[in-house]
Scaffold this active site. Structure first.
Site, PDB file in Angstrom:
ATOM      1  N   TYR A  14      16.802  30.241  49.741  1.00  0.00           N
ATOM      2  CA  TYR A  14      16.396  30.977  48.548  1.00  0.00           C
ATOM      3  C   TYR A  14      15.150  30.408  47.887  1.00  0.00           C
ATOM      4  CZ  TYR A  14      21.075  32.871  49.068  1.00  0.00           C
ATOM      5  OH  TYR A  14      22.203  33.472  49.566  1.00  0.00           O
ATOM      6  N   HIS A  19      14.082  35.575  42.629  1.00  0.00           N
ATOM      7  CA  HIS A  19      15.252  35.231  41.818  1.00  0.00           C
ATOM      8  C   HIS A  19      15.244  33.763  41.397  1.00  0.00           C
ATOM      9  CE1 HIS A  19      18.578  37.420  40.285  1.00  0.00           C
ATOM     10  NE2 HIS A  19      19.496  37.118  41.170  1.00  0.00           N
ATOM     11  N   TYR A  64      25.315  28.989  42.150  1.00  0.00           N
ATOM     12  CA  TYR A  64      24.758  30.299  42.527  1.00  0.00           C
ATOM     13  C   TYR A  64      24.595  31.147  41.276  1.00  0.00           C
ATOM     14  CZ  TYR A  64      25.234  29.013  47.370  1.00  0.00           C
ATOM     15  OH  TYR A  64      25.109  28.344  48.552  1.00  0.00           O
ATOM     16  N   ASN A  66      25.285  34.172  40.215  1.00  0.00           N
ATOM     17  CA  ASN A  66      26.330  34.977  39.574  1.00  0.00           C
ATOM     18  C   ASN A  66      27.396  34.149  38.861  1.00  0.00           C
ATOM     19  OD1 ASN A  66      24.904  37.053  40.696  1.00  0.00           O
ATOM     20  ND2 ASN A  66      26.461  37.619  42.188  1.00  0.00           N
ATOM     21  N   ASN A 112      22.708  39.468  36.628  1.00  0.00           N
ATOM     22  CA  ASN A 112      24.065  38.948  36.845  1.00  0.00           C
ATOM     23  C   ASN A 112      24.249  37.508  36.379  1.00  0.00           C
ATOM     24  OD1 ASN A 112      25.118  41.347  37.852  1.00  0.00           O
ATOM     25  ND2 ASN A 112      24.495  40.871  39.936  1.00  0.00           N
TER      26      ASN A 112
END
Length: 193
Positions: A14, A19, A64, A66, A112
């Site tokens: 990532y 994000h 993470y 969320n 989120n």
């Protein structure tokens, strides 16, 4: 003391994605202020130091996106601080790449990570710095877009956004969120024809 949190996803796959612009902002602030954000505690990578003469705890959650609220709740509890001592930096598809917005409260706006933070803290009253990553192009699924990497042509604007976000955090710490909002939330003037 302020808790400064950059949102992102922890695994290498990532790194450099849209994000993770919150992580990138933490990295820049940490570098500029010589704060090592490497201690694995409270479900995140943590570093302590000072910015503008004020003690800070910098955090990159390892839970993470969320589940970001779990880490933040744990950090606030450990340091016996309130959500009003919190600054959260995260990506926003409603802002142009390179632009930022500072807010003292508000909704999750469909993000989120922010939804989880608001749910875990049971409040939406905490400072946030939204960093633009551009609107999702037509035909893209939102999840795929936010997990995509910046194009080479976007790198200068991405760095500009990260730099502005870091400067906004410094202004929030030194002068307060309302001063930072007045300074950074200005709309561009319409060109005179």
């Amino acid at each position: 003391m302020h808790i400064i949190v950059g949102l992102g996803n922890p695994e290498g796959q990532y790194k450099g994605t849209r994000h993770n612009i919150g992580f990138e902002t933490i990295n820049k602030l940490a570098y500029d202020h010589r704060i090592s954000v490497t201690k694995n505690k409270h479900q995140g990578l943590i570093g302590t130091g000072t910015i503008a003469g004020i003690p800070v705890v910098m955090v990159k959650p390892l839970t993470y996106m969320n589940r970001s609220g779990e880490c933040i709740q744990t950090v606030l509890n450990f340091y016996k601080l309130e959500p009003t001592d919190l600054i959260v930096i995260y990506d926003d598809t409603s802002l142009t790449l390179g632009d930022i917005r500072v807010r003292e409260q508000g909704s999750a706006g469909g993000h989120n990570g922010m939804k989880d933070i608001i749910a875990k803290l049971d409040t939406n009253v905490f400072v946030r710095v939204r960093v633009g990553i551009n609107e999702k192009p037509d035909g893209w699924v939102l999840a795929d877009y936010v997990l995509s990497r910046f194009y080479k042509a976007e790198h200068a604007a991405m760095i500009e956004g990260v730099t502005k976000a870091g400067d906004a955090v410094i202004k929030i710490i030194s002068d307060g969120a309302s001063v930072a909002m007045n300074h950074f939330n200005k709309k561009a003037k319409e060109p005179i024809l």
